[in-house]
Design an enzyme around this catalytic site. Structure first.
Site, PDB file in Angstrom:
ATOM      1  CB  SER A  40     -58.471 -29.611 -23.602  1.00  0.00           C
ATOM      2  OG  SER A  40     -57.349 -30.325 -23.175  1.00  0.00           O
ATOM      3  CB  ILE A  43     -54.976 -28.296 -25.095  1.00  0.00           C
ATOM      4  CG1 ILE A  43     -55.185 -29.717 -25.607  1.00  0.00           C
ATOM      5  CG2 ILE A  43     -54.477 -27.382 -26.222  1.00  0.00           C
ATOM      6  CD1 ILE A  43     -56.203 -29.844 -26.709  1.00  0.00           C
ATOM      7  CD  GLU A  50     -49.352 -10.268 -20.614  1.00  0.00           C
ATOM      8  OE1 GLU A  50     -48.395  -9.513 -20.854  1.00  0.00           O
ATOM      9  OE2 GLU A  50     -49.325 -11.171 -19.773  1.00  0.00           O
ATOM     10  CE  LYS A  79     -52.225   0.017 -25.755  1.00  0.00           C
ATOM     11  NZ  LYS A  79     -52.528  -1.117 -26.640  1.00  0.00           N
ATOM     12  CG  LEU A 334     -55.571 -16.696 -31.393  1.00  0.00           C
ATOM     13  CD1 LEU A 334     -54.639 -17.467 -30.469  1.00  0.00           C
ATOM     14  CD2 LEU A 334     -54.831 -15.540 -32.057  1.00  0.00           C
TER      15      LEU A 334
HETATM   16  C1  LIG Z   1     -47.480 -13.621 -29.359  1.00  0.00           C
HETATM   17  C2  LIG Z   1     -48.870 -13.102 -29.254  1.00  0.00           C
HETATM   18  C3  LIG Z   1     -49.132 -11.895 -28.607  1.00  0.00           C
HETATM   19  C4  LIG Z   1     -50.428 -11.401 -28.526  1.00  0.00           C
HETATM   20  N1  LIG Z   1     -50.663 -10.196 -27.934  1.00  0.00           N
HETATM   21  C5  LIG Z   1     -51.919  -9.675 -27.967  1.00  0.00           C
HETATM   22  C6  LIG Z   1     -52.205  -8.401 -27.411  1.00  0.00           C
HETATM   23  O1  LIG Z   1     -51.343  -7.746 -26.829  1.00  0.00           O
HETATM   24  N2  LIG Z   1     -53.464  -7.922 -27.522  1.00  0.00           N
HETATM   25  C7  LIG Z   1     -54.462  -8.633 -28.129  1.00  0.00           C
HETATM   26  O2  LIG Z   1     -55.585  -8.136 -28.247  1.00  0.00           O
HETATM   27  N3  LIG Z   1     -54.228  -9.868 -28.602  1.00  0.00           N
HETATM   28  C8  LIG Z   1     -52.998 -10.394 -28.545  1.00  0.00           C
HETATM   29  N4  LIG Z   1     -52.766 -11.651 -29.037  1.00  0.00           N
HETATM   30  C9  LIG Z   1     -53.897 -12.444 -29.480  1.00  0.00           C
HETATM   31  C10 LIG Z   1     -54.623 -13.030 -28.258  1.00  0.00           C
HETATM   32  O3  LIG Z   1     -53.707 -13.763 -27.475  1.00  0.00           O
HETATM   33  C11 LIG Z   1     -55.765 -13.930 -28.702  1.00  0.00           C
HETATM   34  O4  LIG Z   1     -56.580 -13.247 -29.607  1.00  0.00           O
HETATM   35  C12 LIG Z   1     -56.612 -14.324 -27.522  1.00  0.00           C
HETATM   36  O5  LIG Z   1     -55.839 -14.849 -26.492  1.00  0.00           O
HETATM   37  C13 LIG Z   1     -57.643 -15.335 -27.939  1.00  0.00           C
HETATM   38  O6  LIG Z   1     -57.091 -16.593 -28.131  1.00  0.00           O
HETATM   39  P1  LIG Z   1     -58.094 -17.775 -28.381  1.00  0.00           P
HETATM   40  O7  LIG Z   1     -59.030 -17.857 -27.231  1.00  0.00           O
HETATM   41  O8  LIG Z   1     -58.656 -17.639 -29.737  1.00  0.00           O
HETATM   42  O9  LIG Z   1     -57.142 -19.075 -28.414  1.00  0.00           O
HETATM   43  P2  LIG Z   1     -56.429 -19.868 -27.214  1.00  0.00           P
HETATM   44  O10 LIG Z   1     -56.066 -19.014 -26.093  1.00  0.00           O
HETATM   45  O11 LIG Z   1     -55.348 -20.665 -27.861  1.00  0.00           O
HETATM   46  O12 LIG Z   1     -57.546 -20.871 -26.699  1.00  0.00           O
HETATM   47  C14 LIG Z   1     -57.851 -22.065 -27.385  1.00  0.00           C
HETATM   48  C15 LIG Z   1     -58.714 -22.935 -26.496  1.00  0.00           C
HETATM   49  O13 LIG Z   1     -59.118 -24.073 -27.258  1.00  0.00           O
HETATM   50  C16 LIG Z   1     -58.940 -25.225 -26.468  1.00  0.00           C
HETATM   51  N5  LIG Z   1     -58.696 -26.355 -27.351  1.00  0.00           N
HETATM   52  C17 LIG Z   1     -57.855 -26.414 -28.412  1.00  0.00           C
HETATM   53  N6  LIG Z   1     -57.895 -27.662 -28.942  1.00  0.00           N
HETATM   54  C18 LIG Z   1     -58.777 -28.369 -28.215  1.00  0.00           C
HETATM   55  C19 LIG Z   1     -59.248 -29.721 -28.248  1.00  0.00           C
HETATM   56  N7  LIG Z   1     -58.805 -30.592 -29.147  1.00  0.00           N
HETATM   57  N8  LIG Z   1     -60.144 -30.107 -27.330  1.00  0.00           N
HETATM   58  C20 LIG Z   1     -60.606 -29.254 -26.389  1.00  0.00           C
HETATM   59  N9  LIG Z   1     -60.215 -27.966 -26.304  1.00  0.00           N
HETATM   60  C21 LIG Z   1     -59.301 -27.552 -27.196  1.00  0.00           C
HETATM   61  C22 LIG Z   1     -57.748 -24.908 -25.587  1.00  0.00           C
HETATM   62  O14 LIG Z   1     -57.716 -25.730 -24.453  1.00  0.00           O
HETATM   63  C23 LIG Z   1     -58.022 -23.449 -25.249  1.00  0.00           C
HETATM   64  O15 LIG Z   1     -58.900 -23.398 -24.150  1.00  0.00           O
HETATM   65  C24 LIG Z   1     -51.483 -12.158 -29.095  1.00  0.00           C
HETATM   66  C25 LIG Z   1     -51.229 -13.387 -29.696  1.00  0.00           C
HETATM   67  C26 LIG Z   1     -49.936 -13.863 -29.781  1.00  0.00           C
HETATM   68  C27 LIG Z   1     -49.691 -15.186 -30.437  1.00  0.00           C
END
Ligand SMILES: Cc1cc2nc3c(=O)[nH]c(=O)nc-3n(C[C@H](O)[C@H](O)[C@H](O)COP(=O)(O)OP(=O)(O)OC[C@H]3O[C@@H](n4cnc5c(N)ncnc54)[C@H](O)[C@@H]3O)c2cc1C
Length: 496
Positions: A40, A43, A50, A79, A334
């Site tokens: 989405s 969202i 990074e 890095k 996450l």
């Molecule tokens: C503060 C912070 C710092 C970080 N720094 C690091 C780092 O330096 N190194 C590292 O390895 N990791 C780091 N991480 C972790 C890293 O950011 C995540 O592991 C990585 O970005 C993966 O995120 P994700 O794809 O699981 O979730 P997100 O990026 O949150 O993606 C979720 C997806 O789900 C979709 N979605 C959610 N709900 C719905 C819905 N109802 N309908 C349709 N789509 C939906 C959203 O649109 C989005 O596309 C950090 C995290 C945080 C919080």
């Protein structure tokens, strides 16, 4: 007969979603498996993440992507590791490299000789025996030698990159190879009545999506694995007190460093990640010990260049999903758990999850043993990272705030205590099954926190002190010579 799952639906288009889509389309394309990503744009994604560890290069290498191409597309820098400032005590720092220390002699690890020498008054730093650390300390970078002339030349490297640009690159890669994209919001998840498996996803505008295997990459929301399946979460807050973060981007104030900075603060720590075009900055803290306003102010006060984004806040609970794979749903990213980014491990855990999905890709029976094996491995991977991160806090001797005093005196998991005892007594380093970090990483953190084993491997007694001192001098010189010849990080970035 091949009765593999044929219809995969990935929920979420953040780093986890697009890494999963790219890997599966690369390795399953010939198996006639269809892959759909539902994301989405309203969202959006978490927008951080990074700093990486070297395994990221194997990940995109397996997709056929080259270092230079990824670096160019994501404004990345090199890095060599992480500098931990003020963690052990104020005005003290140490470095965690992706590199070896010294050279084994007679089959005995270098650090045993170094321990013996320290016990005989030797004052040289362990870091002087690591090319990775010394390049970093001097702001230099070069590629490791293809055929290292000695173990002294062995080091590895990772990237600092723009996470949004990395996800974009993977998205383009996936779409070019046949992944279907639906940009819409999921409003409901329907379960099958007979077995509680996920059946369909209801979308705000585009109707209904059905699938056989659902991969939950929906971020902290954990829309499927928790929202629909109520899988449960193991909370690790008793050891990891930080539950908030605030992040801000800033203009680059100087030439990019070839390492991440992690600086301890009163109730947590700050990061500084240099990219080619800007810096990423953040403050991870415990909301029990510090207010959001104070944490944001500390971050802004310490940002080197001018901020170019509004501070963005994050709330999290450290821990992991009790089952990463439940019924026909696998959580990646996450949604499967979160450990603060102290050692940049989230993306590495995503890589491991994706590799396991490939290894254990299900058939229509969703075999319970396959699911159990996947979950056991995930549990171990998470717990080993957890222990490593906890140790950074436990080892502190700051004593200046309630937060740090609590961390110093807290009980730790027995798996970690056991490892520590082995090192403290005779300097034994052990790598547990499914552990991401190598032995030099543990050595870096132990010695960085001034932990000196009381004994050492008795094999080292076959060499006299003078002989060892001479060998040590040669090793240090060999590292120093290599550093002297290397270009600065900025020069190297320009060159490639
Ligand atoms: C503060 C912070 C710092 C970080 N720094 C690091 C780092 O330096 N190194 C590292 O390895 N990791 C780091 N991480 C972790 C890293 O950011 C995540 O592991 C990585 O970005 C993966 O995120 P994700 O794809 O699981 O979730 P997100 O990026 O949150 O993606 C979720 C997806 O789900 C979709 N979605 C959610 N709900 C719905 C819905 N109802 N309908 C349709 N789509 C939906 C959203 O649109 C989005 O596309 C950090 C995290 C945080 C919080």
């Amino acid at each position: 007969m091949n009765n593999l799952v044929k219809k995969v639906v990935i929920v979420g288009g953040g780093t986890a979603g697009w890494m999963t889509a790219a890997y599966l389309i690369k390795f399953l394309a010939k198996s006639d498996v269809s892959i759909t990503v539902v994301e989405s744009s309203d969202i959006g994604s978490v927008g951080v993440g990074e700093a990486t560890i070297p395994t990221i290069r194997e990940f995109y290498g397996a997709l056929g992507m080259k270092d230079q191409d990824v670096m160019k597309a994501t404004n990345a820098t090199f890095k060599l590791g992480i500098e931990f400032q003020n963690w052990f005590k104020p005005n003290h720092s140490f470095f965690h490299p992706f590199a070896q220390y010294g050279q084994s002699v007679n089959g005995v690890n270098f650090h045993h000789y170094w321990n013996k020498m320290r016990q005989h008054g030797y004052e040289g730093e362990l870091s002087e025996f690591s090319l990775g650390v010394m390049l970093a300390k001097n702001g230099k970078f070069t590629f490791p030698a293809k055929n290292p002339p000695s173990p002294m030349s062995v080091f590895d490297w990772a990237l600092h990159f723009d996470a949004g640009l990395f996800a974009k690159m993977l998205k383009e890669y996936s779409l070019e190879r046949g992944v279907t994209l639906i940009d819409d919001k999921i409003t409901n998840v329907n379960l099958r009545e007979n077995d509680g498996f996920i059946d369909t996803l209801e979308l705000e505008n585009e109707g209904v999506v059905s699938g056989e295997l659902f991969i939950d990459c929906s971020g902290f929301q954990a829309l499927l694995i928790e929202g629909a399946l109520k899988t449960g979460y193991e909370d690790w807050s008793e050891w990891l007190l930080c539950d908030r973060a605030v992040a801000v981007q800033s203009e680059s104030a100087s030439e990019p460093l070839p390492y991440t900075i992690s600086a301890a603060e009163g109730a947590g720590w700050r990061w500084q990640i240099p990219l080619q075009h800007r810096d990423g900055n953040g403050h991870v803290y415990s909301s029990t010990h510090m207010s959001d306003d104070e944490a944001t102010q500390i971050l802004l006060d310490n940002v080197k260049g001018s901020p170019i984004s509004e501070p963005k806040s994050f709330k999290f609970t450290p821990g992991r999903r009790v089952q990463a794979w439940n019924k026909n749903c696998i959580a990646v990213g996450l949604s499967s758990g979160f450990l603060e980014p102290l050692e940049s491990t989230s993306i590495a855990l995503i890589e491991l999850a994706i590799q396991k999905i490939r290894l254990f890709f299900p058939d229509q029976t969703f075999d319970k043993d396959v699911i159990a094996e996947f979950n056991d491995r995930t549990k171990m991977e998470y717990e080993r990272v957890r222990d490593f991160v906890i140790y950074h806090y436990k080892a502190n001797r700051r004593g200046d705030t309630d937060f740090w005093r609590h961390c110093e005196s807290m009980d730790i998991p027995e798996t970690l205590a056991y490892k520590n005892r082995l090192f403290e007594k005779r300097g034994h380093l052990v790598k547990s099954p499914y552990e991401i970090f190598q032995l030099p990483s543990w050595l870096a953190i132990y010695t960085g926190n001034n932990v000196q084993p009381t004994g050492y491997d008795t094999m080292v007694d076959s060499f006299g002190i003078d002989y060892l001192k001479n060998v040590f001098d040669q090793m240090r010189k060999s590292v120093a010579d290599s550093v002297a010849q290397a270009p600065t990080h900025a020069e190297f970035l320009t060159k490639i």
